[in-house]
Design a protein around this motif. Structure first.
Motif, short mmCIF file in Angstrom:
data_model
loop_
_atom_site.label_atom_id
_atom_site.label_comp_id
_atom_site.label_asym_id
_atom_site.label_seq_id
_atom_site.Cartn_x
_atom_site.Cartn_y
_atom_site.Cartn_z
N SER A 383 7.60 78.41 164.60
CA SER A 383 8.87 78.03 164.25
C SER A 383 9.57 77.07 165.25
O SER A 383 10.47 76.24 164.85
CB SER A 383 9.77 79.23 164.13
OG SER A 383 9.50 80.08 165.21
N VAL A 384 9.34 77.13 166.48
CA VAL A 384 9.84 76.38 167.36
C VAL A 384 9.57 75.17 167.06
O VAL A 384 10.11 73.94 167.30
CB VAL A 384 9.53 76.85 168.95
CG1 VAL A 384 9.95 75.57 169.82
CG2 VAL A 384 10.02 77.96 169.17
N GLN A 385 7.95 74.65 166.96
CA GLN A 385 7.54 73.38 166.57
C GLN A 385 8.24 72.95 165.42
O GLN A 385 8.86 71.61 165.21
CB GLN A 385 6.03 73.43 166.40
CG GLN A 385 5.36 73.57 167.93
CD GLN A 385 4.10 73.82 167.71
OE1 GLN A 385 3.42 74.48 166.63
NE2 GLN A 385 3.11 73.82 168.45
N ILE A 387 11.40 73.43 164.16
CA ILE A 387 12.64 72.92 164.47
C ILE A 387 12.47 71.66 165.19
O ILE A 387 13.15 70.81 164.83
CB ILE A 387 13.34 73.99 165.22
CG1 ILE A 387 13.70 75.39 164.56
CG2 ILE A 387 14.57 73.48 165.69
CD1 ILE A 387 14.09 76.56 165.57
N GLY A 388 11.66 71.35 165.88
CA GLY A 388 11.53 70.12 166.81
C GLY A 388 11.19 69.25 165.72
O GLY A 388 11.81 68.12 165.83
N ILE A 389 10.50 69.43 164.52
CA ILE A 389 9.93 68.29 163.49
C ILE A 389 11.36 67.93 163.06
O ILE A 389 11.76 66.63 162.81
CB ILE A 389 8.91 68.67 162.88
CG1 ILE A 389 7.52 68.57 163.67
CG2 ILE A 389 8.73 67.82 161.59
CD1 ILE A 389 6.69 69.39 162.78
N GLY A 390 12.17 69.13 162.57
CA GLY A 390 13.14 68.71 161.87
C GLY A 390 14.35 67.94 162.76
O GLY A 390 14.91 67.09 162.13
N ILE A 391 14.44 68.04 163.96
CA ILE A 391 15.43 67.52 164.90
C ILE A 391 14.88 66.03 164.90
O ILE A 391 15.68 65.19 164.57
CB ILE A 391 15.39 68.01 166.40
CG1 ILE A 391 16.09 69.40 166.15
CG2 ILE A 391 16.22 67.00 166.94
CD1 ILE A 391 16.11 70.14 167.67
N GLY A 392 13.44 65.65 164.89
CA GLY A 392 12.98 64.39 164.95
C GLY A 392 13.25 63.52 163.69
O GLY A 392 13.70 62.54 163.54
N LEU A 393 13.46 64.32 162.62
CA LEU A 393 13.67 63.64 161.10
C LEU A 393 15.10 63.62 160.98
O LEU A 393 15.40 62.63 160.30
CB LEU A 393 13.14 64.83 160.15
CG LEU A 393 11.56 64.96 160.00
CD1 LEU A 393 11.14 65.96 158.90
CD2 LEU A 393 11.11 63.31 159.35
N PHE A 445 12.50 71.86 157.54
CA PHE A 445 11.96 72.00 158.90
C PHE A 445 12.91 72.57 159.79
O PHE A 445 12.60 73.73 160.32
CB PHE A 445 11.35 70.53 159.52
CG PHE A 445 10.07 70.47 159.02
CD1 PHE A 445 8.89 70.74 159.40
CD2 PHE A 445 9.86 69.41 157.90
CE1 PHE A 445 7.55 70.37 158.73
CE2 PHE A 445 8.71 68.86 157.45
CZ PHE A 445 7.53 69.31 157.71
N ALA A 446 13.93 72.05 160.21
CA ALA A 446 14.85 72.50 161.01
C ALA A 446 15.72 73.77 160.69
O ALA A 446 15.45 74.92 161.35
CB ALA A 446 16.04 71.66 161.67
N TYR A 447 16.20 73.75 159.41
CA TYR A 447 17.13 74.87 159.10
C TYR A 447 16.25 76.23 158.67
O TYR A 447 16.55 77.29 159.07
CB TYR A 447 17.93 74.51 157.98
CG TYR A 447 19.08 75.50 157.34
CD1 TYR A 447 20.15 75.90 158.09
CD2 TYR A 447 18.59 76.26 156.21
CE1 TYR A 447 20.92 76.95 157.91
CE2 TYR A 447 19.65 77.46 155.88
CZ TYR A 447 20.63 77.79 156.63
OH TYR A 447 21.47 78.65 156.34
#
Length: 547
Positions: A383-385, A387-393, A445-447
């Motif tokens: 889940s941490v990864q 979120i990171g993908i979501g922030i990148g997007l 991804f993030a939410y």
């Protein structure tokens, strides 16, 4: 012989369906108002673009942060049913006042005051409703029986579908009515929907399974902090009486508390578990002086999540642009479909939801198994990864928006429309679709990753706080967006002209987007560091083995 008839069991689908109607109507009403708020403030109330964006962000921020208040009262005093009933009534009252404020029979200054008062009444109602209603609906299913557990799993699917349907209809239908028929009629439709749904909710009240308030997790956190401060000079050796391990008082109300082993993180909080002479003389434990080891470890779990939580604020800032400047961009572009129909600018907000519905099955059926084979993690990635993908997007979202805005300005310049703020720029609104689609993927991804992490890594009796943290991040991001707008306006005014002016063709919205992209890129670096330092709760039901 008397015939004693057993009363039908409470709960189950027959009860949950009433609650789903309330949530569908609430989402329908919220997006019917929020989805087009930017256009109402700039077109009807004639607010400057920057001011309107700040007002929208402030309202969204209050709506998101007010849920902490709703969760506190539901857990501590009122229970979920009463909190849902009261908050939905407050929300309905706000919608009624909001509808009245759009009529022309009221003087302009009174209309403005009534409008903003009504707006924040709806925000308070939203705050009380949101953290309670889904949990209350899930409470209708008894997890002790296999049939009810299966029904509960199915319920969440229908619940999410209800939310998507309500929001989609609002963005497509209500927004169109507001833009093309009447704002009063547009605001009245959600009001009537919520009034009808609230009546249905009350009709089903005799069938509900109602849980009593069990105490707020905020109180538990406060007790640990206060106790640790009171005993900051003590150690286990100096007291001579050891640590308090019993969880009987912590569990309360028959709840089963997950036992947590002592850790070496945030050692200062361990002072709260030290038994001193005064504690040993008391007939019953004072929770504001002495806390159990398990209670302290639960608070440590929350503190370990805080760095991750803070790093999601930048993602939430980009979310805030979807409801403000993205819509204003669309209002200046060619939105015609055929000779007579024009797409309402706010209706583009339906695109992220559609993107999620289309891409989530692909992610779940194809990408997760692929990642699972590579990482040996049941969820494919942690889940941490996620979120990171979501922030990148989200960075890619705002960068795409900046590029499209530069294209829009170039077209306006070529056609000599720079000085005409009301002109329709001959560039298709379809160019905005990619940034909305990428934003939907970012949410996926993030939410969703935030929901998963804050649920999984929270103590069992504090998981309502996990939901509050997820939505609270969006509220803080909205307020931060307002602060950034004010800072950018102030700084650029000193250099010459402010970037965010009413005439979007003379504005520097693309440069503002690049500022946000840079801010989010810096945040992503900090997030990677926080993720690498994150310590997992190994006793949680679902454990991510790797970061």
């Amino acid at each position: 012989m008397e015939n004693h008839q057993l009363s039908p069991p409470k709960g189950g689908w027959k009860s949950a369906i009433f609650i789903i109607f309330v949530e569908m109507a609430e989402r329908f009403a919220y997006y019917g108002i929020a989805g087009n708020m930017m256009m109402y403030l700039t077109k009807v109330m004639e607010e400057p673009v920057a001011t309107a964006a700040k007002n929208v962000n402030s309202w969204n921020g209050v709506s998101s942060l007010a849920l902490f208040i709703g969760a506190f009262f539901a857990d501590s005093f009122l229970g979920r049913f009463n909190t849902t009933l009261i908050s939905s009534s407050v929300f309905l009252m706000g919608l009624m006042l909001l509808t009245i404020s759009t009529t022309t029979t009221i003087p302009q200054h009174a209309r403005t005051a009534l409008f903003f008062s009504a707006l924040y009444i709806t925000a308070l109602g939203e705050g009380g409703h949101k953290p309670c209603v889904q949990t209350f609906a899930a409470d209708q299913f008894d997890e002790n029986t296999p049939e009810q557990r299966k029904a509960k799993s199915s319920f969440f699917n229908w619940w999410y579908l209800g939310i998507v349907v309500g929001a989609t209809i609002a963005v497509l239908v209500v927004v169109y009515v507001e833009d093309n028929i009447s704002w009063t009629v547009g605001f009245a439709i959600p009001t009537l929907a919520v009034g009808l749904a609230l009546s249905i909710f009350i009709l089903g009240s005799s069938t509900y399974r109602k849980e009593r308030p069990v105490g707020s997790p905020f109180t538990s956190v406060a007790q640990v902090v206060v106790s640790a401060i009171r005993k900051r000079h003590l150690t286990e050796m100096s007291s001579g009486r050891g640590l308090y391990y019993s969880d009987d008082d912590v569990a309360g109300h028959g709840l089963q508390v997950l036992k947590l082993a002592p850790t070496n993180h945030f050692r200062c909080l361990d002072k709260a578990t030290v038994i001193d002479d005064r504690d040993s003389m008391m007939k019953s434990r004072n929770g504001w002086r002495l806390c159990s080891v398990n209670q302290v470890e639960e608070v440590k779990l929350i503190l370990r999540l805080i760095p991750i939580w803070v790093c999601t604020f930048a993602y939430a800032i980009i979310v805030a642009q979807v409801h403000t400047f993205f819509i204003k961009q669309a209002s200046t572009m060619n939105r015609s479909i055929g000779p007579k129909f024009q797409i309402p600018p706010a209706s583009l907000q339906v695109i992220p939801g559609i993107a999620i519905l289309l891409c989530l099955p692909i992610y779940d059926k194809f990408l997760v198994p692929t990642f699972r084979n590579l990482t040996k993690i049941p969820s494919g990635i942690t889940s941490v990864q996620r979120i990171g993908i979501g922030i990148g997007l989200s960075i890619l979202t705002i960068a795409t928006a900046a590029i499209v805005e530069s294209m829009r300005l170039n077209v306006a310049s070529k056609h000599g429309l720079i000085d005409d703020p009301k002109a329709t720029i001959p560039i298709s609104v379809g160019w905005l679709v990619p940034q909305f689609v990428i934003m939907g993927l970012s949410d996926m991804f993030a939410y969703v990753g935030m929901q998963e992490l804050f649920y999984d890594q929270m103590p069992e009796d504090m998981r309502s706080m996990g939901s509050a943290l997820t939505n609270g991040a969006l509220g803080i991001g909205a307020f931060m967006s307002t602060a950034i707008i004010s800072a950018v306006q102030g700084i650029t005014s000193k250099w010459g002209n402010p970037w965010l002016v009413n005439n979007l063709n003379l504005a520097h919205l693309h440069q503002f987007y690049w500022v946000l992209a840079g801010f989010c890129a810096l945040d992503l670096v900090l997030y990677v560091f926080a993720a690498r330092c994150f310590v997992w709760n190994r006793t949680a039901h679902t454990v991510d083995p790797l970061v």
